[in-house]
Write a protein that holds these residues in place. Structure first.
Motif, PDB file in Angstrom:
ATOM      1  N   LYS A 120     -13.205  25.219   5.961  1.00 25.05           N
ATOM      2  CA  LYS A 120     -14.654  24.992   5.985  1.00 25.05           C
ATOM      3  C   LYS A 120     -15.084  23.995   4.908  1.00 25.05           C
ATOM      4  N   LYS A 129     -13.980  20.472   5.826  1.00 29.43           N
ATOM      5  CA  LYS A 129     -14.821  19.861   6.859  1.00 29.43           C
ATOM      6  C   LYS A 129     -16.177  19.470   6.298  1.00 29.43           C
ATOM      7  N   ASN A 144     -15.926  16.300   4.573  1.00 28.05           N
ATOM      8  CA  ASN A 144     -15.434  15.223   5.429  1.00 28.05           C
ATOM      9  C   ASN A 144     -13.967  14.872   5.156  1.00 28.05           C
ATOM     10  N   LYS A 150     -10.163  14.930   6.201  1.00 28.13           N
ATOM     11  CA  LYS A 150      -9.549  14.940   7.529  1.00 28.13           C
ATOM     12  C   LYS A 150      -8.159  15.573   7.581  1.00 28.13           C
TER      13      LYS A 150
END
Length: 72
Positions: A28, A31, A34, A36
Motif C-alpha cells: 500500500k 503504491k 508511486n 513500481k
C-alpha cells in the motif's frame, strides 16, 4: 524501486496473519508513493516460508547472494 531489507516475524508470532499485514502495508505504501517495484534481500534460499510468500506475490528470483564460512 524499493529495497526491502527484512520481512521476518518472530517465530512465536508467525502464521497469525501478521506477515500478511506487513506485506500489505508495504504494498500500500509503495503504491501510494508511486513505487513500481521492490527488491528483497537477506532471504535465505532455504527459508521456505519467506520464499513462498514472495512467490505468492508474483516475486521472482533473479539474483542470489550466498555467505560462506571458513575457519582460519
Amino acid at each position: 524501486m524499493l529495497r526491502v531489507l527484512m520481512l521476518g516475524v518472530l517465530e512465536d508470532y508467525r502464521k497469525l496473519g501478521i506477515e500478511a499485514c506487513l506485506y500489505g502495508r508495504i504494498i500500500k505504501e509503495s503504491k501510494d508513493s508511486n513505487i513500481k517495484g521492490a527488491e528483497c534481500s537477506w532471504m535465505l534460499e532455504h527459508n521456505y516460508m519467506m520464499n513462498h510468500a514472495i512467490e505468492q506475490m508474483n516475486g521472482e528470483l533473479y539474483k542470489r547472494y550466498r555467505l560462506y564460512q571458513k575457519s582460519l
